[in-house]
Design a protein around this motif. Structure first.
Motif, PDB file in Angstrom:
ATOM      1  N   THR A  39      30.316  29.113  -4.038  1.00 26.46           N
ATOM      2  CA  THR A  39      29.447  28.055  -3.524  1.00 26.46           C
ATOM      3  C   THR A  39      28.137  28.609  -2.996  1.00 26.46           C
ATOM      4  OG1 THR A  39      31.392  26.758  -2.908  1.00 26.46           O
ATOM      5  CG2 THR A  39      29.299  26.148  -1.888  1.00 26.46           C
ATOM      6  N   ALA A  40      27.050  27.968  -3.400  1.00 31.78           N
ATOM      7  CA  ALA A  40      25.718  28.308  -2.912  1.00 31.78           C
ATOM      8  C   ALA A  40      24.798  27.141  -3.238  1.00 31.78           C
ATOM      9  CB  ALA A  40      25.205  29.594  -3.558  1.00 31.78           C
ATOM     10  N   THR A  41      23.679  27.076  -2.550  1.00 31.27           N
ATOM     11  CA  THR A  41      22.713  26.023  -2.825  1.00 31.27           C
ATOM     12  C   THR A  41      22.116  26.217  -4.214  1.00 31.27           C
ATOM     13  OG1 THR A  41      22.168  25.937  -0.468  1.00 31.27           O
ATOM     14  CG2 THR A  41      20.647  24.856  -1.987  1.00 31.27           C
ATOM     15  N   VAL A  42      22.097  25.150  -5.011  1.00 31.04           N
ATOM     16  CA  VAL A  42      21.542  25.207  -6.360  1.00 31.04           C
ATOM     17  C   VAL A  42      20.188  24.510  -6.361  1.00 31.04           C
ATOM     18  CG1 VAL A  42      21.875  24.608  -8.791  1.00 31.04           C
ATOM     19  CG2 VAL A  42      23.851  25.248  -7.385  1.00 31.04           C
ATOM     20  N   PHE A  43      19.142  25.308  -6.449  1.00 33.04           N
ATOM     21  CA  PHE A  43      17.782  24.792  -6.502  1.00 33.04           C
ATOM     22  C   PHE A  43      17.427  24.404  -7.938  1.00 33.04           C
ATOM     23  CE2 PHE A  43      18.001  27.409  -2.728  1.00 33.04           C
ATOM     24  CZ  PHE A  43      17.325  26.646  -1.781  1.00 33.04           C
ATOM     25  N   PRO A  44      16.305  23.727  -8.148  1.00 31.36           N
ATOM     26  CA  PRO A  44      15.882  23.438  -9.520  1.00 31.36           C
ATOM     27  C   PRO A  44      15.727  24.719 -10.337  1.00 31.36           C
ATOM     28  CG  PRO A  44      14.600  22.137  -7.968  1.00 31.36           C
ATOM     29  CD  PRO A  44      15.410  23.104  -7.153  1.00 31.36           C
ATOM     30  N   ASP A  76       9.532  30.288   0.094  1.00 31.37           N
ATOM     31  CA  ASP A  76      10.529  29.692   0.986  1.00 31.37           C
ATOM     32  C   ASP A  76      11.902  29.607   0.308  1.00 31.37           C
ATOM     33  OD1 ASP A  76       8.596  29.416   2.894  1.00 31.37           O
ATOM     34  OD2 ASP A  76       8.308  27.260   2.611  1.00 31.37           O
ATOM     35  N   VAL A  77      11.898  29.213  -0.973  1.00 33.46           N
ATOM     36  CA  VAL A  77      13.163  29.135  -1.707  1.00 33.46           C
ATOM     37  C   VAL A  77      13.809  30.514  -1.801  1.00 33.46           C
ATOM     38  CG1 VAL A  77      14.183  28.713  -3.974  1.00 33.46           C
ATOM     39  CG2 VAL A  77      12.575  27.059  -3.003  1.00 33.46           C
ATOM     40  N   ALA A  78      13.031  31.519  -2.160  1.00 35.10           N
ATOM     41  CA  ALA A  78      13.584  32.867  -2.303  1.00 35.10           C
ATOM     42  C   ALA A  78      14.076  33.415  -0.971  1.00 35.10           C
ATOM     43  CB  ALA A  78      12.535  33.795  -2.906  1.00 35.10           C
ATOM     44  N   ASP A  79      13.354  33.148   0.095  1.00 41.54           N
ATOM     45  CA  ASP A  79      13.772  33.574   1.427  1.00 41.54           C
ATOM     46  C   ASP A  79      15.106  32.936   1.799  1.00 41.54           C
ATOM     47  OD1 ASP A  79      13.320  34.822   4.059  1.00 41.54           O
ATOM     48  OD2 ASP A  79      12.995  32.778   4.758  1.00 41.54           O
ATOM     49  N   THR A  80      15.260  31.662   1.459  1.00 44.85           N
ATOM     50  CA  THR A  80      16.513  30.949   1.721  1.00 44.85           C
ATOM     51  C   THR A  80      17.644  31.517   0.868  1.00 44.85           C
ATOM     52  OG1 THR A  80      15.303  28.934   2.291  1.00 44.85           O
ATOM     53  CG2 THR A  80      17.616  28.681   1.657  1.00 44.85           C
ATOM     54  N   ILE A  81      17.362  31.792  -0.395  1.00 46.76           N
ATOM     55  CA  ILE A  81      18.374  32.403  -1.273  1.00 46.76           C
ATOM     56  C   ILE A  81      18.819  33.739  -0.715  1.00 46.76           C
ATOM     57  CG2 ILE A  81      18.728  33.435  -3.546  1.00 46.76           C
ATOM     58  CD1 ILE A  81      16.881  31.241  -4.676  1.00 46.76           C
ATOM     59  N   ALA A  82      17.870  34.535  -0.221  1.00 49.81           N
ATOM     60  CA  ALA A  82      18.218  35.842   0.341  1.00 49.81           C
ATOM     61  C   ALA A  82      19.107  35.703   1.567  1.00 49.81           C
ATOM     62  CB  ALA A  82      16.948  36.616   0.682  1.00 49.81           C
ATOM     63  N   ALA A 100      22.453  34.955   0.242  1.00 57.28           N
ATOM     64  CA  ALA A 100      22.978  36.170  -0.390  1.00 57.28           C
ATOM     65  C   ALA A 100      23.552  37.124   0.644  1.00 57.28           C
ATOM     66  CB  ALA A 100      21.872  36.861  -1.186  1.00 57.28           C
ATOM     67  N   ARG A 101      22.805  37.333   1.713  1.00 57.98           N
ATOM     68  CA  ARG A 101      23.280  38.225   2.779  1.00 57.98           C
ATOM     69  C   ARG A 101      24.519  37.640   3.463  1.00 57.98           C
ATOM     70  NH1 ARG A 101      22.415  43.671   4.260  1.00 57.98           N
ATOM     71  NH2 ARG A 101      20.430  44.267   3.319  1.00 57.98           N
ATOM     72  N   ALA A 102      24.500  36.341   3.698  1.00 57.10           N
ATOM     73  CA  ALA A 102      25.650  35.717   4.351  1.00 57.10           C
ATOM     74  C   ALA A 102      26.913  35.911   3.522  1.00 57.10           C
ATOM     75  CB  ALA A 102      25.380  34.228   4.563  1.00 57.10           C
ATOM     76  N   VAL A 154      25.030  29.718   7.168  1.00 52.89           N
ATOM     77  CA  VAL A 154      23.734  29.361   6.572  1.00 52.89           C
ATOM     78  C   VAL A 154      23.895  29.000   5.100  1.00 52.89           C
ATOM     79  CG1 VAL A 154      22.558  30.951   8.157  1.00 52.89           C
ATOM     80  CG2 VAL A 154      23.006  31.681   5.815  1.00 52.89           C
ATOM     81  N   ASN A 155      24.967  29.470   4.491  1.00 54.97           N
ATOM     82  CA  ASN A 155      25.183  29.186   3.075  1.00 54.97           C
ATOM     83  C   ASN A 155      25.531  27.712   2.877  1.00 54.97           C
ATOM     84  OD1 ASN A 155      25.634  30.099   0.275  1.00 54.97           O
ATOM     85  ND2 ASN A 155      27.746  29.482   0.690  1.00 54.97           N
ATOM     86  N   ASP A 156      24.856  27.074   1.913  1.00 58.65           N
ATOM     87  CA  ASP A 156      25.138  25.681   1.577  1.00 58.65           C
ATOM     88  C   ASP A 156      24.970  24.770   2.803  1.00 58.65           C
ATOM     89  OD1 ASP A 156      25.982  23.572  -0.148  1.00 58.65           O
ATOM     90  OD2 ASP A 156      28.005  23.698   0.669  1.00 58.65           O
ATOM     91  N   SER A 157      24.002  25.089   3.637  1.00 57.27           N
ATOM     92  CA  SER A 157      23.799  24.315   4.862  1.00 57.27           C
ATOM     93  C   SER A 157      23.045  23.018   4.569  1.00 57.27           C
ATOM     94  CB  SER A 157      22.996  25.135   5.879  1.00 57.27           C
ATOM     95  OG  SER A 157      21.677  25.348   5.394  1.00 57.27           O
ATOM     96  N   LYS A 158      23.057  22.125   5.534  1.00 60.63           N
ATOM     97  CA  LYS A 158      22.335  20.865   5.408  1.00 60.63           C
ATOM     98  C   LYS A 158      20.850  21.118   5.202  1.00 60.63           C
ATOM     99  CE  LYS A 158      21.273  16.600   7.942  1.00 60.63           C
ATOM    100  NZ  LYS A 158      21.467  15.852   9.215  1.00 60.63           N
ATOM    101  N   GLU A 159      20.303  22.091   5.929  1.00 60.02           N
ATOM    102  CA  GLU A 159      18.882  22.415   5.811  1.00 60.02           C
ATOM    103  C   GLU A 159      18.549  22.931   4.416  1.00 60.02           C
ATOM    104  OE1 GLU A 159      20.150  22.354   9.949  1.00 60.02           O
ATOM    105  OE2 GLU A 159      20.898  23.490   8.213  1.00 60.02           O
ATOM    106  N   ASN A 160      19.437  23.745   3.859  1.00 60.09           N
ATOM    107  CA  ASN A 160      19.181  24.291   2.526  1.00 60.09           C
ATOM    108  C   ASN A 160      19.302  23.224   1.450  1.00 60.09           C
ATOM    109  OD1 ASN A 160      18.920  26.621   3.938  1.00 60.09           O
ATOM    110  ND2 ASN A 160      20.667  27.684   3.030  1.00 60.09           N
ATOM    111  N   ARG A 161      20.218  22.296   1.640  1.00 56.93           N
ATOM    112  CA  ARG A 161      20.318  21.187   0.687  1.00 56.93           C
ATOM    113  C   ARG A 161      19.059  20.321   0.731  1.00 56.93           C
ATOM    114  NH1 ARG A 161      25.647  21.253   2.661  1.00 56.93           N
ATOM    115  NH2 ARG A 161      25.325  19.407   3.988  1.00 56.93           N
TER     116      ARG A 161
END
Length: 727
Positions: free
Chosen positions: A64-69, A85-91, A94-96, A334-341
């Protein structure tokens, strides 16, 4: 920690630590680190590590992870800030995920911190199945977005990388997929440095990308993973790249099995390592021991590769105590969080391009709709949200879901699939391919408006081997809407109900009949897990579309050169001779923007000038709706000594404007921006006249008519003598 184990001391310089570790390793241990699933060396506390991970538009293939366009959709935003911002969020995600995997001693594939992303190849031909992974057809835009993504992924910590990015596929790689393992991409020096290399140069020299991946194919006869010209002369020579180089998966085997440049695995391994390929995604490097015994490869060369690999692992904090590395504190939550969605939804909004809006039918007044028909094979499809190289979202919002979420309880939503994406013949049991047409037509007849969801899906385009039953090996063999979609559209159009077409795809398709029959057209790409909500936000006016096409939509295949021809002649907006259906840089808004007051800080400069030319322009929102405008600056060389592009993108600025608001934006051009690439591949600033264009589209007449907006222009002159510049 003892003096004998200096490599474990986080206070020592990186070079000293890596050298100390290498001095303690045997030749066999060193070689074991050069294969993607690197072995553990227990006596030195080197953990097993799998280098292969992916995060093209979200952490991929690891649960499970946030799926961006998809990447091509993110590129349509034309926004460096958004991709950062997207890449920073992905990182962060990834770390989490990595932190938890380490706690459970999971060191398998797709669990590491070295991500083979981004794909910054040029999308030169719409048939290419992997074009969806790129940032489009323009070298400048690809470079800017690539730099932003890399910097977001790697972070800005002075000592540690949040994650390690990898620019791929170096270089001159964009199909055909079915021939990639033996294909020789022949390209002249001018096209090489004018089109295929600039984004990689930016990734290395500006973003300090940690890794570069070589392509499968040959380039002018040399395997891309063992190329003297690409790897030694340009990458490590000219650009002084000091990160590690990784082969695409199976590319070293191609050197002797398919390219037949060498005749054995040991010779292929030696060739690649000697040219600077440090890491093998594959198993051919297991033959390095034989190569050393036969004198084809020496330990000193192996040391160079292992040192580069270990430097990356040190930068990621893999040899330091957990408390030393700040990214180890990123929590799993932080993974799959409301903010990331929500960021995924916002990214999708900024990626959707409005191509047509006849009589301003959009946005729809949802409170005035009694009924709406949602029709088509992609309306309730989860695959079309995702694209390739993706993770798994905990929740997906399809297009019909998003419309259901948006309308009020009094609005009836009729849904009909109509047809699937492929079928054109009766089934074994006699089911007809148009069996769903009657239901679709009925839904349209009972509704105030129709939203028809057409296009293709990742099941029809992608990487070689990833697309079932593909005659093109992942590439499209034509650009037509597959299956019975054209016929479905025609049947629905016969009802006379207004049609809004939503197109989902990762690459251009023919939209002639869609443009003719639909009152409005939205290009949604593969919009990610929140795609349905984002499309609904635009349909109903909760978001004003601002995206622009990062790739040209041709009218038909007749406008394309041969797929195997890597010359840029008549390719992309820079060199196309005919008007396409929809041009690069085009996209409509619900409001209108007006450009005025174009000013240059100077109208001439000497070729040895080392400063900047400032270009200022005022942009006013003349409509009654707030919106985001993507201002584009193009440059044309009016007196070039060699053939050059019609004009080239040299600046992008996105700005938000309230209704009636006016702002001034500024672009800065350096002398290097005015330089051309001559036939020898040399960057030259020639004296003569240039023209600068600023507007919301390309400066050609066709784009301005489609956009209903004038592009401003001004001339500038370079004086003195022609000057050779650093590439």
């Amino acid at each position: 920690m003892t003096e004998e184990n200096k490599y474990k001391n986080p206070d020592l310089p990186l070079e000293e630590r890596v050298d100390d570790l290498l001095s303690k390793m045997t030749l066999e241990e060193k070689m074991s680190q050069m294969i993607y699933d690197a072995a553990a060396v227990e006596r030195l506390d080197i953990k097993k590590y799998n280098w292969w991970n992916e995060c093209l538009h979200g952490v991929a293939r690891a649960g499970t992870a946030t799926v961006f366009p998809q990447a091509i959709g993110m590129a349509a935003s034309f926004s460096e800030e958004l991709l950062h911002d997207v890449a920073d969020t992905i990182a962060d995600e990834a770390r989490a995920k990595y932190n938890e995997a380490q706690k459970h001693n999971d060191r398998g594939i797709y669990k590491g911190l070295t991500f083979w992303t981004p794909n910054i190849n040029i999308f030169r031909d719409p048939r290419w199945g992997r074009g969806q992974e790129t940032y489009g057809e323009d070298p400048y835009l690809t470079g800017r977005l690539g730099v932003a993504f890399i910097e977001g992924l790697q972070g800005d910590h002075p000592k540690y990388l949040k994650a390690a990015a990898c620019a791929k596929h170096f270089a001159v790689h964009s199909g055909p997929e079915s021939e990639r393992h033996h294909f020789d991409a022949v390209v002249n020096k001018k096209d090489l440095r004018e089109t295929y290399l600039p984004a990689f140069r930016d990734a290395v020299k500006e973003a300090d990308v940690e890794a570069v991946m070589g392509a499968y194919n040959r380039v002018n006869g040399e395997p891309a993973c063992a190329s003297e010209e690409l790897m030694e002369n340009i990458l490590r020579g000219e650009w002084e790249f000091d990160g590690h180089y990784v082969s695409d998966c199976g590319a070293i085997e191609d050197i002797y099995v398919r390219h037949k440049v060498q005749d054995s695995p040991e010779a292929a391994a030696a060739m690649a390592v000697n040219k600077g390929c440090d890491l093998n995604c594959g198993r051919v490097y297991e033959s390095m021991k034989i190569a050393v015994e036969e004198g084809l490869l020496d330990e000193e060369t192996i040391d160079k590769s292992v040192k580069r690999l270990m430097k990356t692992r040190f930068k990621l904090g893999m040899f330091d105590a957990e408390a030393e590395v700040p990214f180890n504190k990123i929590p799993y939550q932080v993974n799959d969080s409301k903010e990331n969605r929500e960021l995924a939804r916002e990214t999708a909004r900024q990626s959707i391009v409005m191509l047509k809006n006849k009589d301003s039918i959009l946005p729809l007044a949802k409170n005035e709709l009694d009924s709406i028909a949602v029709i088509g094979p992609n309306a309730d499809s989860q695959p079309v949200l995702i694209g390739n190289y993706s993770g798994k979202a905990s929740k997906y919002v399809t297009l019909v879901d998003g419309i259901h979420n948006a309308v009020n309880d009094n609005t009836r939503v009729y849904y009909a699939e109509g047809c699937d994406l492929r079928t054109t013949e009766p089934s074994y049991w006699g089911n007809q391919p148009d069996a769903g047409f009657a239901e679709a037509v009925t839904a349209a007849e009972k509704s105030d408006v129709v939203v028809i969801c057409l296009g293709i899906s990742p099941e029809l385009e992608g990487e070689e081997g990833a697309v079932a039953n593909s005659d093109g090996g992942g590439d499209k063999i034509d650009l037509k809407l597959p299956g019975m979609q054209e016929e479905l559209l025609a049947a629905v159009a016969e009802t006379g109900k207004p049609i809004i077409a939503v197109i989902t795809n990762g690459s251009p398709v023919e939209l002639n009949s869609v443009t003719e029959k639909a009152e409005a057209v939205l290009e949604a790409w593969y919009p990610g897990q929140e795609g349905g909500n984002a499309v609904a936000d635009i349909l109903f006016g909760d978001y004003n579309p601002s995206a622009k096409l990062p790739v040209t939509f041709v009218k038909s295949m007749d406008q394309l050169p041969d797929f195997r021809d890597y010359s840029m002649q008549n390719r992309t907006y820079r060199f196309m001779e005919e008007d396409p259906l929809y041009p690069f840089g085009f996209g409509l808004s619900y409001t209108d923007f007006e450009y005025s007051g174009l000013e240059l800080s100077q109208t001439e400069f000497n070729s040895d000038f080392s400063g900047e030319t400032k270009v200022k322009v005022k942009i006013k929102n003349t409509g009654d709706t707030a919106g985001k405008e993507v201002a584009q600056l193009y440059l044309r060389d009016l007196e070039a000594s060699v053939p050059v592009a019609k004009y080239e993108l040299r600046g992008v600025k996105a700005l938000d404007l309230a209704a009636g608001e006016e702002k001034e934006v500024e672009f800065n051009l350096t002398p290097r921006d005015f330089a051309l690439i001559d036939n020898d591949g040399q960057a030259v600033l020639e004296t003569g006249k240039f023209k600068i264009f600023v507007g919301g589209s390309q400066p050609d007449q066709y784009s301005q008519i489609l956009n209903d907006q004038k592009v401003l222009s001004a001339e500038i002159k370079v004086k003195g003598e022609d000057l050779k510049l650093e590439y």
